[in-house]
Scaffold this motif. Structure first.
Motif, PDB file in Angstrom:
ATOM      1  N   LEU A  39      33.364  20.790  20.094  1.00  0.00           N
ATOM      2  CA  LEU A  39      33.519  19.401  20.519  1.00  0.00           C
ATOM      3  C   LEU A  39      34.931  19.191  21.056  1.00  0.00           C
ATOM      4  O   LEU A  39      35.913  19.342  20.330  1.00  0.00           O
ATOM      5  CB  LEU A  39      33.263  18.449  19.349  1.00  0.00           C
ATOM      6  N   ASP A  43      33.777  15.411  25.222  1.00  0.00           N
ATOM      7  CA  ASP A  43      32.443  15.307  24.623  1.00  0.00           C
ATOM      8  C   ASP A  43      32.313  14.032  23.801  1.00  0.00           C
ATOM      9  O   ASP A  43      31.239  13.428  23.741  1.00  0.00           O
ATOM     10  CB  ASP A  43      32.163  16.512  23.724  1.00  0.00           C
ATOM     11  N   CYS A  44      33.394  13.655  23.148  1.00  0.00           N
ATOM     12  CA  CYS A  44      33.364  12.452  22.312  1.00  0.00           C
ATOM     13  C   CYS A  44      33.429  11.178  23.138  1.00  0.00           C
ATOM     14  O   CYS A  44      33.133  10.093  22.622  1.00  0.00           O
ATOM     15  CB  CYS A  44      34.508  12.505  21.295  1.00  0.00           C
TER      16      CYS A  44
END
Length: 226
Positions: A39, A43-44
């Motif tokens: 991650l 991606d967040c």
């Protein structure tokens, strides 16, 4: 209880509209997986493509060395690090959270969703949309439209407690019954980065598109998720 079988006549149209590369939906952007094993900050931020209000204020704390945000990131990364989660399928996993201390795939997913309770601005909806991109067969998207489709109620905004956990068995049982049809429905579609579309993602798209458009056959007038 309603079920996805009620959408047999319109499902293909909904999937086609959502995945249209010239359309208004987020398929060409959100459904690019990136590195499936890690991650990254980008991606967040991806849930913002599905209209989740995430920005730098919410994502930067996830990458600090400690605190609630760091604990949430570690819980999400644990899903990616687990070998069983790589191949696990939501339609087959045991949703029982009392597994005699064994952290099965769904236990890890549930832990990540629950870890959002203490994180400002990053709740279960966002976590599910972060993890779904990386594990599109295992992690369903927790979305108010899908929840409303199965329960007739809009879930309250807030911490991950009993409300999302009510949805999972309803969704799993329904999709299990129609696995063959969903597999056939998803089969012709590839993601923008060339992966097969998971039946779980296909179901999410079809139900969401059906709900927000009112299935009128015309462009959506409701607030768009992406």
């Amino acid at each position: 209880m309603p079920g996805i079988a009620a959408l047999h006549t319109c499902a293909q149209r909904h999937l086609r509209d959502y995945t249209d590369p010239r359309g208004r939906r987020a398929f060409a952007t959100y459904d690019r997986q990136g590195d499936p094993a890690v991650l990254e900050p980008v991606d967040c931020l991806a849930p913002a493509l599905l209209s989740v209000p995430l920005g730098h204020r919410q994502v930067i704390p996830l990458f600090r060395p400690d605190g609630p945000g760091a604990r949430l990131l570690r819980a999400m990364q644990a899903v990616l690090d687990d070998e069983d989660c790589v191949t696990a399928d939501f339609l087959d996993v045991d949703l029982d959270l009392d597994l005699d201390g064994h952290a099965g795939p769904w236990v890890l997913v549930d832990r990540a969703l629950a870890a959002s309770r203490d994180v400002a601005g990053v709740k279960a909806v966002a976590v599910s949309k972060i993890l779904h991109r990386k594990r599109p067969r295992l992690v369903p998207i927790f979305d108010r439209s899908v929840h409303r489709f199965y329960t007739g109620q809009t879930p309250p905004t807030g911490a991950y407690q009993d409300t999302p956990r009510i949805l999972w068995p309803l969704l799993q049982n329904d999709l299990r019954r129609h696995r063959a049809w969903l597999t056939e429905l998803a089969a012709p579609v590839t993601t923008p980065d060339g992966r097969p579309l998971s039946p779980l993602r296909a179901a999410d798209i079809v139900i969401w598109e059906h709900e927000v458009t009112g299935c009128t056959g015309s462009p959506a007038t409701s607030a768009e998720r992406g």
